[in-house]
Enzyme design. Sequence first.
Site, PDB file in Angstrom:
ATOM      1  N   SER A   1       6.899  -0.635   9.722  1.00 19.02           N
ATOM      2  CA  SER A   1       5.976  -0.575   9.059  1.00 19.02           C
ATOM      3  C   SER A   1       5.677   0.867   8.803  1.00 19.02           C
ATOM      4  CB  SER A   1       4.836  -0.502  10.650  1.00 19.02           C
ATOM      5  OG  SER A   1       3.717  -0.563  10.244  1.00 19.02           O
ATOM      6  N   SER A   2       4.792   1.433   8.410  1.00 19.60           N
ATOM      7  CA  SER A   2       4.271   2.250   7.140  1.00 19.60           C
ATOM      8  C   SER A   2       3.666   3.337   7.822  1.00 19.60           C
ATOM      9  CB  SER A   2       3.688   2.813   5.894  1.00 19.60           C
ATOM     10  OG  SER A   2       4.387   1.275   4.990  1.00 19.60           O
TER      11      SER A   2
ATOM     12  N   GLN B   1     -10.246  -2.677   3.112  1.00 18.36           N
ATOM     13  CA  GLN B   1      -9.399  -3.213   4.407  1.00 18.36           C
ATOM     14  C   GLN B   1      -9.349  -2.194   5.765  1.00 18.36           C
ATOM     15  OE1 GLN B   1      -5.829  -4.316   2.203  1.00 18.36           O
ATOM     16  NE2 GLN B   1      -4.575  -3.454   4.385  1.00 18.36           N
TER      17      GLN B   1
ATOM     18  N   GLN C   1      -2.232 -11.366   7.821  1.00 16.22           N
ATOM     19  CA  GLN C   1      -2.594 -11.367   7.477  1.00 16.22           C
ATOM     20  C   GLN C   1      -2.244 -12.392   6.389  1.00 16.22           C
ATOM     21  OE1 GLN C   1      -2.276  -7.337   4.808  1.00 16.22           O
ATOM     22  NE2 GLN C   1      -0.590  -8.679   4.187  1.00 16.22           N
TER      23      GLN C   1
ATOM     24  N   LEU D   1       6.142 -11.509   7.123  1.00 18.06           N
ATOM     25  CA  LEU D   1       5.965 -12.186   8.395  1.00 18.06           C
ATOM     26  C   LEU D   1       5.147 -10.897   9.719  1.00 18.06           C
ATOM     27  CD1 LEU D   1       7.771 -15.123   8.641  1.00 18.06           C
ATOM     28  CD2 LEU D   1       5.426 -15.257   8.501  1.00 18.06           C
TER      29      LEU D   1
ATOM     30  N   ASP E   1       2.845  -8.938   8.562  1.00 17.68           N
ATOM     31  CA  ASP E   1       1.759  -8.834   9.768  1.00 17.68           C
ATOM     32  C   ASP E   1       1.858 -10.476   9.722  1.00 17.68           C
ATOM     33  OD1 ASP E   1       0.660  -6.085   9.689  1.00 17.68           O
ATOM     34  OD2 ASP E   1       1.609  -5.894   7.599  1.00 17.68           O
TER      35      ASP E   1
ATOM     36  N   HIS F   1       9.704  -3.104   2.897  1.00 20.15           N
ATOM     37  CA  HIS F   1       9.378  -3.479   1.808  1.00 20.15           C
ATOM     38  C   HIS F   1      10.456  -3.688   0.460  1.00 20.15           C
ATOM     39  CE1 HIS F   1       5.827  -0.712   2.753  1.00 20.15           C
ATOM     40  NE2 HIS F   1       5.241  -2.155   2.493  1.00 20.15           N
TER      41      HIS F   1
ATOM     42  N   MET G   1       0.782  -1.555  -0.093  1.00 17.49           N
ATOM     43  CA  MET G   1       0.467   0.208   0.073  1.00 17.49           C
ATOM     44  C   MET G   1       0.928   1.744  -0.011  1.00 17.49           C
ATOM     45  SD  MET G   1      -3.460  -0.632   2.256  1.00 17.49           S
ATOM     46  CE  MET G   1      -2.250  -0.588   3.666  1.00 17.49           C
ATOM     47  N   GLY G   2       1.901   0.953  -0.607  1.00 14.74           N
ATOM     48  CA  GLY G   2       3.237   2.196  -0.195  1.00 14.74           C
ATOM     49  C   GLY G   2       3.876   2.525   1.201  1.00 14.74           C
TER      50      GLY G   2
HETATM   51  O1  PAF Z   1       0.375  -5.145   4.083  1.00 12.01           O
HETATM   52  C1  PAF Z   1       0.229  -4.860   3.040  1.00 12.01           C
HETATM   53  O2  PAF Z   1       0.135  -3.414   2.633  1.00 12.01           O
HETATM   54  C2  PAF Z   1      -2.002  -4.825   2.252  1.00 12.01           C
HETATM   55  O3  PAF Z   1      -2.761  -5.011   3.203  1.00 12.01           O
HETATM   56  C3  PAF Z   1      -1.778  -6.001   0.839  1.00 12.01           C
HETATM   57  C4  PAF Z   1      -1.118  -7.063   1.344  1.00 12.01           C
HETATM   58  C5  PAF Z   1      -1.051  -4.574  -0.166  1.00 12.01           C
HETATM   59  C6  PAF Z   1      -3.393  -5.544   0.201  1.00 12.01           C
HETATM   60  O4  PAF Z   1      -3.415  -4.297   0.186  1.00 12.01           O
END
Ligand code: PAF
Length: 274
Positions: free
Chosen positions: A178-179, A55, A146, A141, A143, A31, A24-25
Amino acid sequence: MKIVTRISELSHDVGTSIGLVPTMGGFHKGHLQLMKTAKEECDLVVASLFVNPTQFGEGEDFERYPRNLERDASLAEEVGVDVLFAPSPEEVYPRLGSVIHVPVVSKLWEGSHRPGHFEGVATVVCKLLNMVGPDVAYFGLKDLQQCLVVKRMVEDLNMPLTISLQPTVREEDGLAMSSRNAYLTHEERLLAPSVYRNLSECKQKLQVPDLTHEQAEGILHHAKTSLEDDGFRVDYFELIELETTKAVRNLSMQCALIAAARLGKTRLIDNVLL
Ligand code: PAF
Protein backbone atom coordinates in the site's frame (compact mmCIF):
# COMPACT_ATOMS: atom_id res chain seq x y z
CA MET A 1 5.96 6.31 -22.61
CA LYS A 2 3.91 9.43 -23.12
CA ILE A 3 2.96 11.58 -20.12
CA VAL A 4 -0.24 13.53 -20.73
CA THR A 5 -2.08 15.94 -18.48
CA ARG A 6 -5.03 16.93 -20.71
CA ILE A 7 -8.11 14.86 -21.51
CA SER A 8 -7.92 16.11 -25.11
CA GLU A 9 -4.46 14.51 -25.48
CA LEU A 10 -5.85 11.01 -24.87
CA SER A 11 -6.36 9.25 -28.18
CA HIS A 12 -8.89 6.49 -28.73
CA ASP A 13 -7.33 4.32 -31.43
CA VAL A 14 -10.01 2.25 -33.12
CA GLY A 15 -9.28 -1.48 -33.09
CA THR A 16 -6.80 -1.21 -30.24
CA SER A 17 -7.63 -2.82 -26.91
CA ILE A 18 -6.98 -0.42 -24.06
CA GLY A 19 -6.22 -1.40 -20.47
CA LEU A 20 -6.53 1.24 -17.75
CA VAL A 21 -4.86 1.07 -14.35
CA PRO A 22 -6.34 3.87 -12.22
CA THR A 23 -3.97 4.95 -9.42
CA MET A 24 -3.19 7.78 -7.05
CA GLY A 25 0.56 7.27 -7.48
CA GLY A 26 3.07 6.23 -4.82
CA PHE A 27 3.69 3.17 -6.98
CA HIS A 28 4.58 -0.11 -5.32
CA LYS A 29 4.76 -3.71 -6.58
CA GLY A 30 0.95 -4.01 -6.38
CA HIS A 31 0.46 -1.18 -8.89
CA LEU A 32 3.28 -2.47 -11.08
CA GLN A 33 1.74 -5.96 -11.13
CA LEU A 34 -1.58 -4.47 -12.32
CA MET A 35 0.28 -2.64 -15.10
CA LYS A 36 2.19 -5.79 -16.11
CA THR A 37 -1.07 -7.77 -16.28
CA ALA A 38 -2.67 -5.02 -18.36
CA LYS A 39 0.35 -5.11 -20.68
CA GLU A 40 -0.01 -8.87 -21.17
CA GLU A 41 -3.72 -8.58 -21.92
CA CYS A 42 -4.15 -5.31 -23.86
CA ASP A 43 -2.58 -3.57 -26.86
CA LEU A 44 -2.21 -0.24 -25.08
CA VAL A 45 -1.84 0.42 -21.35
CA VAL A 46 -2.87 3.69 -19.78
CA ALA A 47 -2.11 4.31 -16.10
CA SER A 48 -3.84 7.27 -14.52
CA LEU A 49 -2.15 9.09 -11.66
CA PHE A 50 -4.45 11.45 -9.83
CA VAL A 51 -4.63 12.04 -6.07
CA ASN A 52 -8.38 12.47 -6.01
CA PRO A 53 -9.34 15.12 -3.43
CA THR A 54 -13.01 14.11 -3.31
CA GLN A 55 -12.34 10.69 -1.81
CA PHE A 56 -10.47 12.07 1.21
CA GLY A 57 -12.43 13.19 4.27
CA GLU A 58 -11.58 16.03 6.62
CA GLY A 59 -8.50 15.25 8.70
CA GLU A 60 -7.43 12.43 6.36
CA ASP A 61 -4.07 12.21 4.57
CA PHE A 62 -4.78 14.09 1.31
CA GLU A 63 -1.97 16.62 1.92
CA ARG A 64 0.69 14.09 2.88
CA TYR A 65 -0.28 11.38 0.35
CA PRO A 66 2.98 10.33 -1.43
CA ARG A 67 3.52 12.41 -4.58
CA ASN A 68 6.56 11.83 -6.80
CA LEU A 69 5.71 12.02 -10.49
CA GLU A 70 9.29 11.50 -11.68
CA ARG A 71 9.77 8.27 -9.69
CA ASP A 72 6.32 6.94 -10.59
CA ALA A 73 6.79 7.77 -14.29
CA SER A 74 10.07 5.90 -14.44
CA LEU A 75 8.58 2.81 -12.70
CA ALA A 76 5.55 2.83 -15.02
CA GLU A 77 7.80 3.08 -18.06
CA GLU A 78 9.88 0.11 -16.87
CA VAL A 79 6.80 -2.15 -16.83
CA GLY A 80 5.66 -1.06 -20.27
CA VAL A 81 2.94 1.53 -19.60
CA ASP A 82 2.28 3.38 -22.86
CA VAL A 83 0.54 6.47 -21.52
CA LEU A 84 0.70 8.00 -18.04
CA PHE A 85 -2.31 10.25 -17.62
CA ALA A 86 -1.64 12.72 -14.80
CA PRO A 87 -4.35 15.39 -14.91
CA SER A 88 -4.63 18.39 -12.60
CA PRO A 89 -7.61 18.74 -10.20
CA GLU A 90 -8.96 21.52 -12.48
CA GLU A 91 -8.84 19.20 -15.49
CA VAL A 92 -10.81 16.52 -13.65
CA TYR A 93 -13.18 18.84 -11.77
CA PRO A 94 -13.69 22.03 -13.82
CA ARG A 95 -16.81 22.85 -11.78
CA LEU A 96 -18.98 21.45 -9.00
CA GLY A 97 -20.32 18.47 -10.93
CA SER A 98 -22.44 15.33 -10.78
CA VAL A 99 -21.67 12.75 -8.12
CA ILE A 100 -22.17 8.98 -8.33
CA HIS A 101 -23.67 7.14 -5.39
CA VAL A 102 -23.55 3.35 -5.47
CA PRO A 103 -26.05 2.06 -2.92
CA VAL A 104 -25.78 -1.02 -0.67
CA VAL A 105 -22.11 -1.95 -1.18
CA SER A 106 -20.95 1.62 -0.32
CA LYS A 107 -22.78 1.82 2.97
CA LEU A 108 -20.90 -0.18 5.58
CA TRP A 109 -17.26 -0.52 6.75
CA GLU A 110 -15.12 1.93 4.75
CA GLY A 111 -18.37 3.67 3.80
CA SER A 112 -19.34 4.37 7.40
CA HIS A 113 -15.82 5.07 8.68
CA ARG A 114 -15.05 7.40 5.77
CA PRO A 115 -18.29 9.24 4.92
CA GLY A 116 -18.36 10.38 1.29
CA HIS A 117 -15.31 8.28 0.39
CA PHE A 118 -17.06 5.95 -2.04
CA GLU A 119 -18.96 8.79 -3.73
CA GLY A 120 -15.52 10.31 -4.40
CA VAL A 121 -14.12 6.99 -5.65
CA ALA A 122 -17.11 6.08 -7.83
CA THR A 123 -17.29 9.56 -9.36
CA VAL A 124 -13.61 9.79 -10.22
CA VAL A 125 -13.45 6.20 -11.52
CA CYS A 126 -16.50 6.85 -13.71
CA LYS A 127 -14.89 10.04 -15.05
CA LEU A 128 -11.54 8.30 -15.69
CA LEU A 129 -13.30 5.44 -17.49
CA ASN A 130 -15.14 7.95 -19.69
CA MET A 131 -11.98 9.96 -20.36
CA VAL A 132 -9.79 6.98 -21.29
CA GLY A 133 -12.42 4.62 -22.74
CA PRO A 134 -10.69 1.36 -21.76
CA ASP A 135 -11.84 -2.14 -22.65
CA VAL A 136 -10.54 -3.42 -19.32
CA ALA A 137 -9.82 -1.56 -16.06
CA TYR A 138 -7.63 -3.20 -13.42
CA PHE A 139 -8.07 -2.91 -9.66
CA GLY A 140 -6.29 -4.63 -6.76
CA LEU A 141 -8.36 -6.72 -4.36
CA LYS A 142 -6.57 -5.18 -1.40
CA ASP A 143 -9.27 -2.49 -1.56
CA LEU A 144 -12.00 -5.11 -1.63
CA GLN A 145 -14.95 -2.84 -0.93
CA GLN A 146 -13.73 -0.36 -3.56
CA CYS A 147 -13.66 -3.28 -6.03
CA LEU A 148 -17.26 -4.18 -5.14
CA VAL A 149 -18.37 -0.55 -5.52
CA VAL A 150 -16.69 -0.12 -8.92
CA LYS A 151 -18.00 -3.44 -10.21
CA ARG A 152 -21.53 -2.61 -9.06
CA MET A 153 -21.38 0.86 -10.64
CA VAL A 154 -20.23 -0.58 -13.97
CA GLU A 155 -23.01 -3.18 -13.89
CA ASP A 156 -25.73 -0.75 -12.77
CA LEU A 157 -24.80 1.87 -15.38
CA ASN A 158 -24.20 -0.64 -18.21
CA MET A 159 -20.73 0.72 -18.76
CA PRO A 160 -19.13 -1.09 -21.72
CA LEU A 161 -15.97 -2.52 -20.21
CA THR A 162 -14.63 -5.36 -18.07
CA ILE A 163 -13.46 -4.77 -14.52
CA SER A 164 -10.54 -7.06 -13.76
CA LEU A 165 -9.87 -7.67 -10.07
CA GLN A 166 -6.35 -8.80 -9.28
CA PRO A 167 -4.90 -10.53 -6.19
CA THR A 168 -3.32 -8.48 -3.41
CA VAL A 169 0.45 -8.28 -3.68
CA ARG A 170 2.17 -8.74 -0.32
CA GLU A 171 5.54 -8.11 1.30
CA GLU A 172 7.44 -11.25 2.33
CA ASP A 173 6.03 -10.99 5.86
CA GLY A 174 2.45 -10.79 4.55
CA LEU A 175 1.82 -7.04 4.80
CA ALA A 176 -0.37 -5.96 1.89
CA MET A 177 1.42 -3.50 -0.39
CA SER A 178 0.00 0.00 0.00
CA SER A 179 1.23 3.51 -0.70
CA ARG A 180 0.28 4.30 2.91
CA ASN A 181 2.85 1.79 4.29
CA ALA A 182 5.36 4.61 3.72
CA TYR A 183 3.86 6.37 6.77
CA LEU A 184 4.80 3.52 9.16
CA THR A 185 7.67 4.03 11.60
CA HIS A 186 10.25 1.24 11.90
CA GLU A 187 8.49 -0.19 15.01
CA GLU A 188 5.05 0.04 13.39
CA ARG A 189 6.32 -1.66 10.25
CA LEU A 190 7.37 -4.65 12.36
CA LEU A 191 3.88 -4.87 13.89
CA ALA A 192 1.92 -4.21 10.68
CA PRO A 193 1.88 -7.84 9.33
CA SER A 194 -0.29 -8.81 12.35
CA VAL A 195 -3.34 -7.66 10.41
CA TYR A 196 -2.84 -10.26 7.67
CA ARG A 197 -1.69 -12.89 10.17
CA ASN A 198 -4.90 -12.49 12.18
CA LEU A 199 -7.02 -12.54 9.03
CA SER A 200 -5.33 -15.74 7.84
CA GLU A 201 -5.57 -17.48 11.23
CA CYS A 202 -9.19 -16.44 11.51
CA LYS A 203 -9.94 -17.81 8.02
CA GLN A 204 -8.45 -21.14 8.97
CA LYS A 205 -10.46 -21.33 12.21
CA LEU A 206 -13.71 -20.42 10.46
CA GLN A 207 -13.34 -23.17 7.88
CA VAL A 208 -14.28 -26.02 10.21
CA PRO A 209 -17.34 -28.14 9.45
CA ASP A 210 -20.59 -27.27 11.26
CA LEU A 211 -19.31 -23.96 12.63
CA THR A 212 -21.91 -22.37 14.91
CA HIS A 213 -22.86 -18.69 14.99
CA GLU A 214 -21.39 -18.44 18.52
CA GLN A 215 -18.11 -20.09 17.49
CA ALA A 216 -17.75 -17.66 14.55
CA GLU A 217 -18.48 -14.73 16.87
CA GLY A 218 -15.83 -15.96 19.33
CA ILE A 219 -13.19 -16.41 16.60
CA LEU A 220 -13.77 -12.88 15.26
CA HIS A 221 -13.73 -11.40 18.77
CA HIS A 222 -10.45 -13.14 19.57
CA ALA A 223 -8.79 -11.84 16.36
CA LYS A 224 -9.94 -8.28 17.06
CA THR A 225 -8.74 -8.26 20.66
CA SER A 226 -5.42 -9.82 19.71
CA LEU A 227 -4.83 -6.90 17.29
CA GLU A 228 -5.83 -4.45 20.02
CA ASP A 229 -3.38 -6.14 22.42
CA ASP A 230 -0.66 -5.53 19.81
CA GLY A 231 -1.43 -1.79 19.92
CA PHE A 232 -3.83 -1.43 16.95
CA ARG A 233 -7.04 0.60 17.17
CA VAL A 234 -9.40 -1.61 15.23
CA ASP A 235 -12.13 0.10 13.16
CA TYR A 236 -13.60 -3.26 12.18
CA PHE A 237 -12.66 -6.93 11.85
CA GLU A 238 -15.59 -8.68 10.20
CA LEU A 239 -16.86 -11.58 8.19
CA ILE A 240 -19.02 -10.26 5.34
CA GLU A 241 -20.84 -11.64 2.35
CA LEU A 242 -19.71 -10.05 -0.89
CA GLU A 243 -23.12 -9.49 -2.50
CA THR A 244 -24.35 -7.00 0.12
CA THR A 245 -21.23 -6.52 2.32
CA LYS A 246 -23.42 -7.34 5.34
CA ALA A 247 -21.86 -9.10 8.34
CA VAL A 248 -22.57 -12.84 8.44
CA ARG A 249 -21.71 -15.69 10.78
CA ASN A 250 -21.72 -18.60 8.36
CA LEU A 251 -19.92 -19.42 5.14
CA SER A 252 -22.83 -20.46 2.96
CA MET A 253 -22.28 -17.65 0.43
CA GLN A 254 -19.23 -15.90 -1.09
CA CYS A 255 -17.55 -14.31 1.91
CA ALA A 256 -14.50 -12.32 2.96
CA LEU A 257 -12.84 -11.40 6.20
CA ILE A 258 -12.15 -7.67 6.19
CA ALA A 259 -10.17 -5.53 8.59
CA ALA A 260 -9.25 -1.90 9.11
CA ALA A 261 -6.95 -0.95 11.95
CA ARG A 262 -4.93 2.09 12.91
CA LEU A 263 -1.33 1.93 13.98
CA GLY A 264 -0.07 5.36 15.08
CA LYS A 265 -1.00 7.73 12.26
CA THR A 266 -1.44 4.99 9.65
CA ARG A 267 -4.71 3.28 8.82
CA LEU A 268 -4.21 -0.19 7.36
CA ILE A 269 -6.90 -2.17 5.54
CA ASP A 270 -6.71 -5.74 4.34
CA ASN A 271 -8.91 -8.76 3.63
CA VAL A 272 -8.90 -12.43 2.75
CA LEU A 273 -11.50 -14.13 0.58
CA LEU A 274 -13.16 -17.29 1.82
O1 PAF B 1 -7.33 2.81 -5.32
C1 PAF B 1 -6.99 3.96 -5.65
O2 PAF B 1 -5.80 4.27 -5.80
C2 PAF B 1 -8.06 5.00 -5.85
O3 PAF B 1 -9.10 4.84 -4.96
C3 PAF B 1 -8.57 5.09 -7.30
C4 PAF B 1 -9.26 3.80 -7.71
C5 PAF B 1 -7.42 5.35 -8.24
C6 PAF B 1 -9.58 6.23 -7.44
O4 PAF B 1 -9.01 7.45 -7.10
